[in-house]
Design an enzyme around this catalytic site. Structure first.
Site, PDB file in Angstrom:
ATOM      1  N   LYS A  12     -14.001  -2.946 -10.574  1.00  0.00           N
ATOM      2  CA  LYS A  12     -14.385  -1.984  -9.593  1.00  0.00           C
ATOM      3  C   LYS A  12     -13.291  -0.477 -10.003  1.00  0.00           C
ATOM      4  O   LYS A  12     -13.968   0.523 -10.238  1.00  0.00           O
ATOM      5  CB  LYS A  12     -14.117  -2.060  -8.027  1.00  0.00           C
ATOM      6  CG  LYS A  12     -13.983  -1.049  -7.403  1.00  0.00           C
ATOM      7  CD  LYS A  12     -14.079  -1.312  -5.798  1.00  0.00           C
ATOM      8  CE  LYS A  12     -12.643  -1.433  -5.596  1.00  0.00           C
ATOM      9  NZ  LYS A  12     -11.816  -0.008  -5.028  1.00  0.00           N
ATOM     10  N   ASN A  13     -12.144  -1.092 -10.072  1.00  0.00           N
ATOM     11  CA  ASN A  13     -11.136   0.027 -10.232  1.00  0.00           C
ATOM     12  C   ASN A  13     -10.964   0.502 -11.751  1.00  0.00           C
ATOM     13  O   ASN A  13     -10.478   1.366 -11.977  1.00  0.00           O
ATOM     14  CB  ASN A  13      -9.857  -0.386  -9.677  1.00  0.00           C
ATOM     15  CG  ASN A  13      -9.875  -0.450  -8.215  1.00  0.00           C
ATOM     16  OD1 ASN A  13     -10.658  -0.103  -7.633  1.00  0.00           O
ATOM     17  ND2 ASN A  13      -8.571  -1.004  -7.673  1.00  0.00           N
ATOM     18  N   CYS A 104      -7.872   5.417   4.262  1.00  0.00           N
ATOM     19  CA  CYS A 104      -8.213   3.798   4.356  1.00  0.00           C
ATOM     20  C   CYS A 104      -7.131   3.083   5.402  1.00  0.00           C
ATOM     21  O   CYS A 104      -6.322   4.095   5.643  1.00  0.00           O
ATOM     22  CB  CYS A 104      -8.206   3.081   2.881  1.00  0.00           C
ATOM     23  SG  CYS A 104      -8.713   1.749   2.591  1.00  0.00           S
ATOM     24  N   ARG A 109      -3.321   8.327   2.803  1.00  0.00           N
ATOM     25  CA  ARG A 109      -3.761   8.142   1.192  1.00  0.00           C
ATOM     26  C   ARG A 109      -3.779   9.671   0.706  1.00  0.00           C
ATOM     27  O   ARG A 109      -4.575  10.116   0.743  1.00  0.00           O
ATOM     28  CB  ARG A 109      -4.834   7.490   1.285  1.00  0.00           C
ATOM     29  CG  ARG A 109      -5.152   5.921   1.567  1.00  0.00           C
ATOM     30  CD  ARG A 109      -4.306   5.023   1.227  1.00  0.00           C
ATOM     31  NE  ARG A 109      -4.535   4.704  -0.216  1.00  0.00           N
ATOM     32  CZ  ARG A 109      -5.611   4.121  -0.671  1.00  0.00           C
ATOM     33  NH1 ARG A 109      -6.472   3.502   0.278  1.00  0.00           N
ATOM     34  NH2 ARG A 109      -5.996   3.812  -1.843  1.00  0.00           N
ATOM     35  N   ASP A 291      -3.032  -5.544  -4.224  1.00  0.00           N
ATOM     36  CA  ASP A 291      -4.541  -5.774  -3.747  1.00  0.00           C
ATOM     37  C   ASP A 291      -4.629  -7.287  -3.809  1.00  0.00           C
ATOM     38  O   ASP A 291      -5.765  -7.601  -3.353  1.00  0.00           O
ATOM     39  CB  ASP A 291      -5.373  -5.180  -5.041  1.00  0.00           C
ATOM     40  CG  ASP A 291      -5.406  -3.786  -4.818  1.00  0.00           C
ATOM     41  OD1 ASP A 291      -6.077  -3.179  -5.845  1.00  0.00           O
ATOM     42  OD2 ASP A 291      -5.060  -3.102  -3.843  1.00  0.00           O
ATOM     43  N   ARG A 383     -17.498  -2.955  -0.450  1.00  0.00           N
ATOM     44  CA  ARG A 383     -17.082  -1.748  -1.090  1.00  0.00           C
ATOM     45  C   ARG A 383     -16.613  -2.359  -2.443  1.00  0.00           C
ATOM     46  O   ARG A 383     -16.641  -1.443  -3.476  1.00  0.00           O
ATOM     47  CB  ARG A 383     -16.068  -0.992  -0.329  1.00  0.00           C
ATOM     48  CG  ARG A 383     -16.412  -0.517   0.417  1.00  0.00           C
ATOM     49  CD  ARG A 383     -15.466   0.570   1.281  1.00  0.00           C
ATOM     50  NE  ARG A 383     -14.864   1.388   0.165  1.00  0.00           N
ATOM     51  CZ  ARG A 383     -13.814   2.006   0.293  1.00  0.00           C
ATOM     52  NH1 ARG A 383     -13.196   2.183   1.499  1.00  0.00           N
ATOM     53  NH2 ARG A 383     -13.315   2.775  -0.614  1.00  0.00           N
TER      54      ARG A 383
HETATM   55  C1  EPZ Z   1      -5.409   2.651  -6.455  1.00  0.00           C
HETATM   56  O1  EPZ Z   1      -5.244   3.472  -5.299  1.00  0.00           O
HETATM   57  C2  EPZ Z   1      -6.400   1.543  -6.443  1.00  0.00           C
HETATM   58  N1  EPZ Z   1      -7.597   2.077  -6.028  1.00  0.00           N
HETATM   59  C3  EPZ Z   1      -5.964   0.784  -5.124  1.00  0.00           C
HETATM   60  O2  EPZ Z   1      -7.177  -0.083  -4.998  1.00  0.00           O
HETATM   61  C4  EPZ Z   1      -4.737  -0.008  -5.227  1.00  0.00           C
HETATM   62  O3  EPZ Z   1      -4.351  -0.807  -4.146  1.00  0.00           O
HETATM   63  C5  EPZ Z   1      -3.671   1.131  -5.499  1.00  0.00           C
HETATM   64  O4  EPZ Z   1      -4.068   1.865  -6.950  1.00  0.00           O
HETATM   65  C6  EPZ Z   1      -2.208   0.384  -5.997  1.00  0.00           C
HETATM   66  O5  EPZ Z   1      -2.520  -0.374  -7.111  1.00  0.00           O
HETATM   67  C7  EPZ Z   1      -8.581   2.565  -7.264  1.00  0.00           C
HETATM   68  O6  EPZ Z   1      -7.953   2.310  -8.362  1.00  0.00           O
HETATM   69  C8  EPZ Z   1      -9.673   3.196  -6.892  1.00  0.00           C
HETATM   70  P1  EPZ Z   1      -1.870   4.901  -5.926  1.00  0.00           P
HETATM   71  P2  EPZ Z   1      -4.575   4.746  -5.402  1.00  0.00           P
HETATM   72  O7  EPZ Z   1      -1.907   6.483  -6.045  1.00  0.00           O
HETATM   73  O8  EPZ Z   1      -4.578   5.364  -6.724  1.00  0.00           O
HETATM   74  C9  EPZ Z   1       1.357   7.168  -2.987  1.00  0.00           C
HETATM   75  C10 EPZ Z   1      -8.561  -1.567  -3.749  1.00  0.00           C
HETATM   76  O9  EPZ Z   1      -8.348  -2.350  -2.850  1.00  0.00           O
HETATM   77  N2  EPZ Z   1       0.701   8.487  -3.379  1.00  0.00           N
HETATM   78  O10 EPZ Z   1      -1.084   4.156  -6.756  1.00  0.00           O
HETATM   79  O11 EPZ Z   1      -4.995   5.689  -4.324  1.00  0.00           O
HETATM   80  C11 EPZ Z   1       0.435   6.213  -2.121  1.00  0.00           C
HETATM   81  O12 EPZ Z   1       0.419   6.852  -0.658  1.00  0.00           O
HETATM   82  C12 EPZ Z   1      -7.639  -0.195  -3.546  1.00  0.00           C
HETATM   83  O13 EPZ Z   1      -9.137  -1.736  -4.668  1.00  0.00           O
HETATM   84  C13 EPZ Z   1       1.080   9.714  -2.827  1.00  0.00           C
HETATM   85  O14 EPZ Z   1       2.109   9.685  -2.146  1.00  0.00           O
HETATM   86  O15 EPZ Z   1      -2.862   4.358  -5.456  1.00  0.00           O
HETATM   87  C14 EPZ Z   1       0.994   4.868  -2.349  1.00  0.00           C
HETATM   88  O16 EPZ Z   1       2.086   4.899  -1.519  1.00  0.00           O
HETATM   89  C15 EPZ Z   1      -6.979  -0.072  -2.258  1.00  0.00           C
HETATM   90  N3  EPZ Z   1       0.519  10.737  -3.299  1.00  0.00           N
HETATM   91  C16 EPZ Z   1       1.666   5.073  -3.958  1.00  0.00           C
HETATM   92  O17 EPZ Z   1       1.740   6.353  -3.901  1.00  0.00           O
HETATM   93  C17 EPZ Z   1      -0.444  10.936  -4.132  1.00  0.00           C
HETATM   94  O18 EPZ Z   1      -0.975  12.024  -4.484  1.00  0.00           O
HETATM   95  C18 EPZ Z   1       0.544   4.314  -4.927  1.00  0.00           C
HETATM   96  O19 EPZ Z   1      -0.783   5.067  -4.796  1.00  0.00           O
HETATM   97  C19 EPZ Z   1      -0.967   9.616  -4.588  1.00  0.00           C
HETATM   98  C20 EPZ Z   1      -0.254   8.387  -4.244  1.00  0.00           C
END
Ligand code: EPZ
Length: 402
Positions: A12-13, A104, A109, A291, A383
């Protein structure tokens, strides 16, 4: 006891950013092995409402010849990954508009890293309420360092940079397999992308072409079935797997006493072993994936002694723990940390799914618990897992949706 083969679906990702990448060209992009999950449907609707032609069948064909149009608001709130259309839209047409993506329940997020990087590349970004409008005559290549590693942030900027003027260097890119797979698709489309020691280099081009690409298998689905096999099967054979994407998961599964063998593109897992407690920390790839944290917590309920989980990516990602406690799990939650103590069994009861991977952990618990478990709000699971209940029924699980 469950037993038999399980076909692992496409990731998916990886599919979500790769679908968004089709906005970068007027030519056709063809993707194979895209899982039919709700988030993919949402992304396809977004592309359709942006004016792209979309054909779904064995393969998904997209041609974003013309783009414009304003997608329905609910498509943005339904899926956080909707933010992934912003970089491509800006790069392709000089303007993009999204709604603040749906949160979420694994914590707030934000998308500030995405927006700050695009601003640095020359985009003007206005926020009106939850509507975000971005404009850029032409993005320019920049040196980007995110405040912390971000998966979709890396993907968004990588896609935007493929059509920017000059070179972009992302100094601390996410290195998840899904990010690498997106880079592969972009290279097939003509993008110039290099993974170097000092980061990810993208040389902007005037335009990109179409491509055909097969999405990598879903490592989190594979990890989920590894835990199911360990807890409730005589044996499961997981097929269409890239073991190289699961090193950290294999290491922790082995440490916990899971009995499994790994082949070139398969995993055979056998149930019946006793489990050992362990210390688990979630980290960015290649560390243990956040995840897989909820799924692992169920297994650790049955491990001798006391286990600890430190959730470094989403410190609030423990809502599943409160549901597992209703089933008799002995879990204590502190800020960003969980302590799990051994219990002899879990008891079926009514629980509530809160997010995608939490839902999976409750299904795993329900499969191994005594008596019947009813999981409310199971829509979260759809999802991100393709035909999850069908796959479970095929290996003998008694599971049905009402
Ligand atoms: C991706 O989310 C995945 N989703 C998530 O999978 C996964 O849990 C996550 O990466 C971590 O591996 C998709 O790829 C669609 P991040 P993402 O930006 O990109 C903070 C699932 O279950 N952050 O790597 O949204 C954030 O809050 C989903 O399939 C900011 O502060 O995660 C987190 O603490 C759930 N500001 C950390 O960085 C930003 O602009 C990492 O988040 C972006 C992120």
């Amino acid at each position: 006891m469950l037993q038999g083969p399980v076909e692992i679906s496409g990731a998916k990702n990886a599919s979500l950013p790769e679908l968004a990448a089709s906005l970068l060209t007027t030519e056709e992009v063809v993707l194979e092995r895209v899982p039919r999950v709700k988030d993919v449907e949402t992304m396809l609707e977004l592309l359709l409402e942006l004016g792209a032609e979309v054909h779904t069948g064995e393969k998904i064909r997209i041609r974003a010849q013309e783009i414009g149009g304003e997608p329905r608001e609910e498509l943005f709130s339904a899926m956080r990954a909707s933010v992934l259309i912003l970089g491509p839209l800006l790069a392709r047409s000089g303007m993009g508009e999204i709604l603040w993506p749906g949160g979420c329940s694994i914590g707030k997020r934000p998308i500030d890293f995405h927006l700050d990087a695009l601003k640095k590349m020359g985009a003007e970004i206005q926020q009106e309420g939850s509507r975000i409008k971005a404009r850029a005559k032409r993005l320019k290549g920049e040196r980007i360092r995110f405040p912390r590693i971000t998966v979709t942030g890396t993907e968004n900027i990588m896609m935007a940079a493929t059509l920017a003027k000059g070179e972009t260097l992302i100094e601390n890119p996410a290195r998840e397999p899904e990010v690498k797979d997106l880079a592969l698709l972009l290279q097939k489309m003509g993008a110039e992308i290099g993974w170097e020691k000092d980061g990810l280099h993208i040389e902007g081009k005037e335009s990109l072409g179409g491509a055909q690409h097969r999405v990598i298998p879903d490592r989190i689905e594979a990890g989920t079935f590894l835990v199911i096999g360990a807890l409730s099967s005589s044996f499961l054979l997981l097929k269409n797997v890239y073991p190289g994407h699961l090193t950290a998961v294999f290491q922790k599964a082995k440490e916990a006493g899971v009995d499994f063998d790994i082949g070139e593109n398969w995993i055979e897992v056998r149930g019946g072993s006793s489990f050992r407690s362990l210390i688990l920390e979630t980290e960015e790839y290649p560390g243990f994936p956040t995840d897989m944290q909820a799924q692992m917590m169920v297994l650790l309920c049955f491990a001798e002694g006391e286990s600890r989980i430190k959730e470094n990516i989403f410190p609030e990602r423990f809502r599943h723990a409160y549901e597992l406690k209703k089933m008799g799990a002995d879990v204590e939650i502190l800020q960003g940390k969980a302590i799990i103590r051994n219990v002899r069994k879990l008891k079926g009861t009514t629980v509530k799914a809160t997010d995608l991977r939490a839902s999976a952990s409750l299904v795993i618990a329900g499969l191994v618990a005594e008596g019947k478990t009813v999981i409310e709000d199971i829509f979260h699971l759809k999802r991100g897992y393709e035909d999850f209940f069908g796959k479970l029924r095929k290996i003998g699980a008694e599971i049905r949706e009402e």
